[in-house]
Write an enzyme that holds these catalytic residues in place. Structure first.
Site, PDB file in Angstrom:
ATOM      1  N   SER A 118       0.813  -1.211   0.000  1.00  0.00           N
ATOM      2  CA  SER A 118       0.000   0.000   0.000  1.00  0.00           C
ATOM      3  C   SER A 118       0.846   1.262   0.000  1.00  0.00           C
ATOM      4  CB  SER A 118      -0.933   0.004   1.214  1.00  0.00           C
ATOM      5  OG  SER A 118      -0.209  -0.215   2.409  1.00  0.00           O
ATOM      6  N   HIS A 139      -2.352  -2.974  -6.171  1.00  0.00           N
ATOM      7  CA  HIS A 139      -2.852  -2.627  -4.844  1.00  0.00           C
ATOM      8  C   HIS A 139      -4.371  -2.745  -4.808  1.00  0.00           C
ATOM      9  CE1 HIS A 139      -3.458   0.655  -1.558  1.00  0.00           C
ATOM     10  NE2 HIS A 139      -3.519  -0.553  -1.051  1.00  0.00           N
ATOM     11  N   GLU A 151      -5.219  -0.133  -7.685  1.00  0.00           N
ATOM     12  CA  GLU A 151      -4.155   0.777  -8.106  1.00  0.00           C
ATOM     13  C   GLU A 151      -3.069  -0.058  -8.779  1.00  0.00           C
ATOM     14  OE1 GLU A 151      -3.242   4.712  -5.601  1.00  0.00           O
ATOM     15  OE2 GLU A 151      -3.107   2.912  -4.379  1.00  0.00           O
ATOM     16  N   ASN A 189      -3.262   6.186  -0.592  1.00  0.00           N
ATOM     17  CA  ASN A 189      -2.769   6.402   0.767  1.00  0.00           C
ATOM     18  C   ASN A 189      -2.044   7.727   0.949  1.00  0.00           C
ATOM     19  OD1 ASN A 189      -3.682   4.150   2.326  1.00  0.00           O
ATOM     20  ND2 ASN A 189      -2.371   2.871   1.060  1.00  0.00           N
TER      21      ASN A 189
END
Length: 295
Positions: A118, A139, A151, A189
């Site tokens: 992540s 991800h 992702e 993130n």
């Protein structure tokens, strides 16, 4: 791609294995612990039961999904014939680098190596292999069988062909892939963790309580879950690890984790996985109450 290996049978790993198997891929689920693998298969079975109860799957679909998953405790054995490996181990840089060294040694030269990290640099992970062009970030979001986003992160040397292949594969899983470049935290993130960190700071500085902060974000910004409850769901240890990657990667103090978050993780309060974070979680119950630490 027909044969998929998934490294790690925890929350993300079993969700990734579940999703690939549901869409007809042969999945080798790999973990060092046989007990962890048994728990993963039980979890997948329960999640499939929920899908059947909602008429999203048939009983035969459930049976076929479970049949498509084989378990291994050896990377060498489990990943040897894989067309794609998705690493979903703990968010620990040293551990991931060691796994990718082993994968590079044991997998066929044409095998694509993906990581579900992540926040950790894809380029850094790829650098320990002899196939940097075939290393990529994939991800998934939690819970994997439900969430649509993937992702797809290109490392510095990731080839166009490998990127296109993973984008296409993600679509075949019913997902919406978004291509991003390899910078700390990627997109999700890099934006989410500072928000969670600010929510923790708001609690730490006495601006408002746990429920008040989450209520403001749910009703005022239309978030389905407040940032403190979401942090518990993600894992406070995972949030802390990502914030440290952001802080180290950018060298910017704005990413420094709140001291309260650091103390909670140090004390073993990691959210749902430990039974207590900002909220308290009773096994087998849907009731969520504010942790005694914050009442």
């Amino acid at each position: 791609m027909k044969n998929i290996a998934v490294i790690g049978s925890g929350t993300m790993g079993n969700g990734i294995a579940h999703t690939f198997a549901q869409y007809g891929y042969q999945v080798a689920l790999i973990d060092v612990s046989e007990a962890a693998l048994e728990r993963a298969i039980q979890t997948i079975g329960k999640n499939l039961d929920r899908q059947v109860a909602k008429a999203a799957l048939s009983e035969s679909d459930k049976t076929n999904t479970l049949t498509n998953i084989s378990c291994f405790t050896s990377i060498k054995e489990g990943a040897a014939q894989a067309d794609l490996v998705v690493e979903a181990a703990t968010e620990n840089s040293d551990l991931k680098l060691q796994i990718f060294k082993e994968l590079d040694e044991f997998c066929r030269p044409e095998t694509i190596l993906a990581t579900n990290t992540s926040s950790i640099s894809i380029t850094k992970i790829a650098a320990v292999t002899k196939r940097s062009d075939k290393v990529i970030g994939m991800h998934f979001m939690n819970p994997v069988p439900v969430m649509k986003l993937v992702e797809v992160i290109r490392g510095y040397a990731t080839s166009d062909a490998v990127t296109a292949s993973i984008m296409d594969l993600s679509k075949k899983l019913g997902k919406t892939p978004v291509e991003v470049n390899d910078y700390p935290g990627f997109v999700a993130n890099r934006i989410l963790m500072p928000m969670i960190n600010e929510a923790v700071y708001s609690l730490y500085e006495g601006v408002a309580g746990v429920e008040e902060i989450d209520t403001v974000m749910k009703l005022g910004v239309a978030h389905p879950m407040g940032p403190l409850q979401l942090a518990d769901f993600i894992g406070l240890d995972v949030c802390l690890a990502i914030l440290r990657v952001l802080q180290d990667g950018f060298g910017n103090p704005k990413y420094a984790p709140c001291p309260l978050l650091v103390n909670m993780v140090t004390a073993g309060e990691k959210g749902i996985k430990s039974g207590r974070g900002f909220y308290e979680y009773t096994p087998g119950s849907k009731e969520v109450v504010v942790s005694p630490n914050f009442r």
